[in-house]
Design a protein around this motif. Structure first.
Motif, PDB file in Angstrom:
ATOM      1  N   LYS A 177      10.602   0.443   9.920  1.00 38.61           N
ATOM      2  CA  LYS A 177      10.468   1.570   9.004  1.00 38.61           C
ATOM      3  C   LYS A 177      11.833   2.086   8.558  1.00 38.61           C
ATOM      4  CE  LYS A 177       5.954   3.129  10.677  1.00 38.61           C
ATOM      5  NZ  LYS A 177       5.108   4.284  11.050  1.00 38.61           N
ATOM      6  N   GLU A 178      11.919   2.357   7.253  1.00 35.38           N
ATOM      7  CA  GLU A 178      13.113   2.937   6.654  1.00 35.38           C
ATOM      8  C   GLU A 178      12.755   4.270   6.016  1.00 35.38           C
ATOM      9  OE1 GLU A 178      16.019   1.755   7.020  1.00 35.38           O
ATOM     10  OE2 GLU A 178      15.688  -0.335   7.599  1.00 35.38           O
ATOM     11  N   ALA A 179      13.768   5.093   5.792  1.00 38.43           N
ATOM     12  CA  ALA A 179      13.544   6.414   5.193  1.00 38.43           C
ATOM     13  C   ALA A 179      13.462   6.315   3.683  1.00 38.43           C
ATOM     14  CB  ALA A 179      14.667   7.355   5.600  1.00 38.43           C
ATOM     15  N   ALA A 180      12.565   7.097   3.103  1.00 35.78           N
ATOM     16  CA  ALA A 180      12.442   7.200   1.647  1.00 35.78           C
ATOM     17  C   ALA A 180      11.967   8.593   1.292  1.00 35.78           C
ATOM     18  CB  ALA A 180      11.474   6.152   1.098  1.00 35.78           C
ATOM     19  N   THR A 181      12.149   8.936   0.019  1.00 34.33           N
ATOM     20  CA  THR A 181      11.616  10.177  -0.530  1.00 34.33           C
ATOM     21  C   THR A 181      10.450   9.816  -1.435  1.00 34.33           C
ATOM     22  OG1 THR A 181      13.772  11.262  -0.452  1.00 34.33           O
ATOM     23  CG2 THR A 181      12.131  12.189  -1.959  1.00 34.33           C
ATOM     24  N   PHE A 182       9.365  10.558  -1.306  1.00 28.43           N
ATOM     25  CA  PHE A 182       8.173  10.303  -2.123  1.00 28.43           C
ATOM     26  C   PHE A 182       8.056  11.417  -3.159  1.00 28.43           C
ATOM     27  CE2 PHE A 182       7.682   7.552   1.365  1.00 28.43           C
ATOM     28  CZ  PHE A 182       6.800   6.541   0.993  1.00 28.43           C
ATOM     29  N   ASP A 183       8.211  11.044  -4.416  1.00 29.39           N
ATOM     30  CA  ASP A 183       8.103  12.009  -5.504  1.00 29.39           C
ATOM     31  C   ASP A 183       6.656  12.421  -5.714  1.00 29.39           C
ATOM     32  OD1 ASP A 183      10.961  11.628  -6.186  1.00 29.39           O
ATOM     33  OD2 ASP A 183      10.267   9.627  -6.726  1.00 29.39           O
ATOM     34  N   SER A 184       5.728  11.562  -5.285  1.00 29.59           N
ATOM     35  CA  SER A 184       4.297  11.822  -5.270  1.00 29.59           C
ATOM     36  C   SER A 184       3.736  10.870  -4.215  1.00 29.59           C
ATOM     37  CB  SER A 184       3.665  11.542  -6.643  1.00 29.59           C
ATOM     38  OG  SER A 184       3.594  10.145  -6.866  1.00 29.59           O
ATOM     39  N   PRO A 185       2.447  10.950  -3.885  1.00 27.14           N
ATOM     40  CA  PRO A 185       1.911   9.994  -2.902  1.00 27.14           C
ATOM     41  C   PRO A 185       2.007   8.534  -3.322  1.00 27.14           C
ATOM     42  CG  PRO A 185       0.451  11.879  -3.102  1.00 27.14           C
ATOM     43  CD  PRO A 185       1.463  12.009  -4.201  1.00 27.14           C
ATOM     44  N   THR A 186       2.278   8.268  -4.623  1.00 22.57           N
ATOM     45  CA  THR A 186       2.370   6.879  -5.084  1.00 22.57           C
ATOM     46  C   THR A 186       3.668   6.612  -5.849  1.00 22.57           C
ATOM     47  OG1 THR A 186       1.090   7.437  -7.067  1.00 22.57           O
ATOM     48  CG2 THR A 186      -0.133   6.551  -5.178  1.00 22.57           C
ATOM     49  N   SER A 187       4.756   7.213  -5.392  1.00 27.67           N
ATOM     50  CA  SER A 187       6.066   6.963  -6.008  1.00 27.67           C
ATOM     51  C   SER A 187       7.147   7.215  -4.970  1.00 27.67           C
ATOM     52  CB  SER A 187       6.275   7.873  -7.220  1.00 27.67           C
ATOM     53  OG  SER A 187       7.550   7.662  -7.789  1.00 27.67           O
ATOM     54  N   ALA A 205       4.128   0.466   2.310  1.00 28.20           N
ATOM     55  CA  ALA A 205       4.197  -0.644   3.262  1.00 28.20           C
ATOM     56  C   ALA A 205       3.953  -1.973   2.577  1.00 28.20           C
ATOM     57  CB  ALA A 205       3.159  -0.448   4.376  1.00 28.20           C
ATOM     58  N   VAL A 206       4.622  -3.002   3.093  1.00 30.80           N
ATOM     59  CA  VAL A 206       4.450  -4.381   2.640  1.00 30.80           C
ATOM     60  C   VAL A 206       4.175  -5.233   3.868  1.00 30.80           C
ATOM     61  CG1 VAL A 206       5.507  -6.340   1.474  1.00 30.80           C
ATOM     62  CG2 VAL A 206       6.092  -4.005   0.764  1.00 30.80           C
ATOM     63  N   ALA A 207       3.076  -5.990   3.837  1.00 31.70           N
ATOM     64  CA  ALA A 207       2.712  -6.827   4.974  1.00 31.70           C
ATOM     65  C   ALA A 207       2.303  -8.210   4.480  1.00 31.70           C
ATOM     66  CB  ALA A 207       1.567  -6.200   5.768  1.00 31.70           C
ATOM     67  N   VAL A 208       2.676  -9.232   5.248  1.00 23.91           N
ATOM     68  CA  VAL A 208       2.358 -10.619   4.930  1.00 23.91           C
ATOM     69  C   VAL A 208       1.263 -11.096   5.872  1.00 23.91           C
ATOM     70  CG1 VAL A 208       3.277 -12.965   4.791  1.00 23.91           C
ATOM     71  CG2 VAL A 208       4.725 -11.021   4.155  1.00 23.91           C
ATOM     72  N   LEU A 209       0.246 -11.764   5.324  1.00 25.21           N
ATOM     73  CA  LEU A 209      -0.800 -12.356   6.154  1.00 25.21           C
ATOM     74  C   LEU A 209      -0.195 -13.531   6.914  1.00 25.21           C
ATOM     75  CD1 LEU A 209      -3.897 -12.156   6.744  1.00 25.21           C
ATOM     76  CD2 LEU A 209      -4.180 -13.968   5.039  1.00 25.21           C
ATOM     77  N   VAL A 210      -0.357 -13.520   8.242  1.00 25.31           N
ATOM     78  CA  VAL A 210       0.269 -14.536   9.086  1.00 25.31           C
ATOM     79  C   VAL A 210      -0.744 -15.119  10.069  1.00 25.31           C
ATOM     80  CG1 VAL A 210       2.585 -13.526   8.913  1.00 25.31           C
ATOM     81  CG2 VAL A 210       1.056 -12.781  10.751  1.00 25.31           C
ATOM     82  N   ARG A 211      -0.337 -16.235  10.668  1.00 29.15           N
ATOM     83  CA  ARG A 211      -1.183 -16.908  11.662  1.00 29.15           C
ATOM     84  C   ARG A 211      -0.334 -17.252  12.871  1.00 29.15           C
ATOM     85  NH1 ARG A 211      -1.829 -22.199  12.726  1.00 29.15           N
ATOM     86  NH2 ARG A 211      -0.758 -22.823  10.795  1.00 29.15           N
ATOM     87  N   ARG A 212      -0.865 -16.941  14.045  1.00 28.12           N
ATOM     88  CA  ARG A 212      -0.222 -17.347  15.299  1.00 28.12           C
ATOM     89  C   ARG A 212      -1.289 -18.000  16.158  1.00 28.12           C
ATOM     90  NH1 ARG A 212       4.355 -16.913  18.248  1.00 28.12           N
ATOM     91  NH2 ARG A 212       4.196 -16.506  20.490  1.00 28.12           N
ATOM     92  N   GLY A 213      -1.224 -19.313  16.273  1.00 28.13           N
ATOM     93  CA  GLY A 213      -2.292 -20.033  16.951  1.00 28.13           C
ATOM     94  C   GLY A 213      -3.571 -19.887  16.147  1.00 28.13           C
ATOM     95  N   TRP A 214      -4.631 -19.464  16.812  1.00 34.78           N
ATOM     96  CA  TRP A 214      -5.915 -19.282  16.130  1.00 34.78           C
ATOM     97  C   TRP A 214      -6.071 -17.874  15.583  1.00 34.78           C
ATOM     98  CZ3 TRP A 214      -8.813 -15.424  18.309  1.00 34.78           C
ATOM     99  CH2 TRP A 214      -8.503 -15.074  19.629  1.00 34.78           C
ATOM    100  N   ARG A 215      -5.117 -17.000  15.865  1.00 35.41           N
ATOM    101  CA  ARG A 215      -5.228 -15.605  15.426  1.00 35.41           C
ATOM    102  C   ARG A 215      -4.640 -15.408  14.035  1.00 35.41           C
ATOM    103  NH1 ARG A 215      -3.062 -13.651  20.902  1.00 35.41           N
ATOM    104  NH2 ARG A 215      -4.903 -13.036  22.092  1.00 35.41           N
ATOM    105  N   ALA A 272       0.827  -1.209   0.000  1.00 35.31           N
ATOM    106  CA  ALA A 272       0.000   0.000   0.000  1.00 35.31           C
ATOM    107  C   ALA A 272       0.854   1.249   0.000  1.00 35.31           C
ATOM    108  CB  ALA A 272      -0.925   0.020   1.205  1.00 35.31           C
ATOM    109  N   PHE A 273       0.442   2.207  -0.792  1.00 31.70           N
ATOM    110  CA  PHE A 273       0.901   3.584  -0.656  1.00 31.70           C
ATOM    111  C   PHE A 273      -0.146   4.308   0.183  1.00 31.70           C
ATOM    112  CE2 PHE A 273       3.520   2.838  -4.462  1.00 31.70           C
ATOM    113  CZ  PHE A 273       4.672   3.538  -4.128  1.00 31.70           C
ATOM    114  N   VAL A 274       0.309   4.985   1.227  1.00 31.60           N
ATOM    115  CA  VAL A 274      -0.616   5.690   2.123  1.00 31.60           C
ATOM    116  C   VAL A 274      -0.193   7.145   2.239  1.00 31.60           C
ATOM    117  CG1 VAL A 274      -1.824   5.632   4.335  1.00 31.60           C
ATOM    118  CG2 VAL A 274      -0.798   3.526   3.438  1.00 31.60           C
ATOM    119  N   ASP A 275      -1.165   8.022   2.149  1.00 29.54           N
ATOM    120  CA  ASP A 275      -0.957   9.463   2.277  1.00 29.54           C
ATOM    121  C   ASP A 275      -1.679   9.909   3.540  1.00 29.54           C
ATOM    122  OD1 ASP A 275      -0.641  12.180   1.955  1.00 29.54           O
ATOM    123  OD2 ASP A 275      -1.904  12.341   0.171  1.00 29.54           O
ATOM    124  N   TYR A 276      -0.932  10.052   4.639  1.00 28.84           N
ATOM    125  CA  TYR A 276      -1.528  10.453   5.917  1.00 28.84           C
ATOM    126  C   TYR A 276      -1.627  11.970   5.988  1.00 28.84           C
ATOM    127  CZ  TYR A 276      -0.754   5.664   7.503  1.00 28.84           C
ATOM    128  OH  TYR A 276      -0.778   4.289   7.640  1.00 28.84           O
TER     129      TYR A 276
END
Length: 197
Positions: free
Chosen positions: A97-107, A60-70, A45-49
């Motif tokens: 979190k790492e630092a980056a420069t955003f040339d636009s909200p989606t780059s 952000a990059v996130a992996v769907l995970v399972r821990r027990g029943w959660r 996801a690209f997010v513009d807060y």
């Protein structure tokens, strides 16, 4: 560096995609990924807060995970253009979190070159939906679980990701499974759950 105490309440907009990725290609995760025929479910996801709350951009990059029943997610890669967000995310919740420069909200690019960019077609109006999960991250020597609750207007989106083939996201497939736009996003992150993750 001073950063807000948890929970953080953030507002903004996002463009997100889901992918099916061969497990062998995944970045390391502290929790077992959920798999479908040997492939893991990955969200990007690209997010513009925006105000109120912290103002910054995020990839952000996130992996769907399972821990027990959660079922939850583990953030394996993430870039922001706010030192406050970077330090707060690392110290409060173990989010790498790492630092980056955003040339636009989606780059975004970092000091090694381009990371990724996203071209989108205008989304339809969509439906306002509640969203909820938890993140599991390594914090110190322990596994930390942090609840995440959000509401947003969610609509299907035509999205074309451009990923640097020599960059940190070169493990993603050519096309996502599905993409959505989230507008009017309100996200509450934390506080971190007490006890073991």
């Amino acid at each position: 560096m001073t950063y807000p105490p948890e929970p953080w309440v953030l507002h903004g907009e996002a463009q997100a995609s889901l992918w099916l990725v061969d497990v062998a290609r995944l970045p390391p995760s502290p929790v077992r990924p959920v798999t479908v025929r040997g492939r893991a479910v990955v969200g990007t996801a690209f997010v513009d807060y925006r105000p109120p709350g912290l103002v910054y951009h995020e990839l952000a990059v996130a992996v769907l995970v399972r821990r027990g029943w959660r079922i939850g997610v583990s953030v394996t890669q993430i870039w922001v253009d706010s030192p406050v967000s970077r330090e707060g995310g690392r110290e409060l919740w173990g989010i790498p979190k790492e630092a980056a420069t955003f040339d636009s909200p989606t780059s975004a690019h970092d000091d090694r070159g381009p990371i990724a960019s996203l071209a989108v077609a205008t989304a339809r109006r969509g439906l306002r939906l509640p969203l909820g999960t938890s993140t599991w991250q390594v914090l110190g020597a322990a596994l930390a679980r942090t609840p995440l609750r959000a509401t947003a207007r969610v609509a299907p989106l035509r999205a074309a990701w451009q990923v640097n083939p020599a960059g940190p996201l070169n493990w993603l497939p050519a096309r996502p499974l599905v993409s959505v736009a989230l507008t009017g996003l309100r996200l509450r992150f934390g506080p971190r759950a007490a006890g073991p993750g």
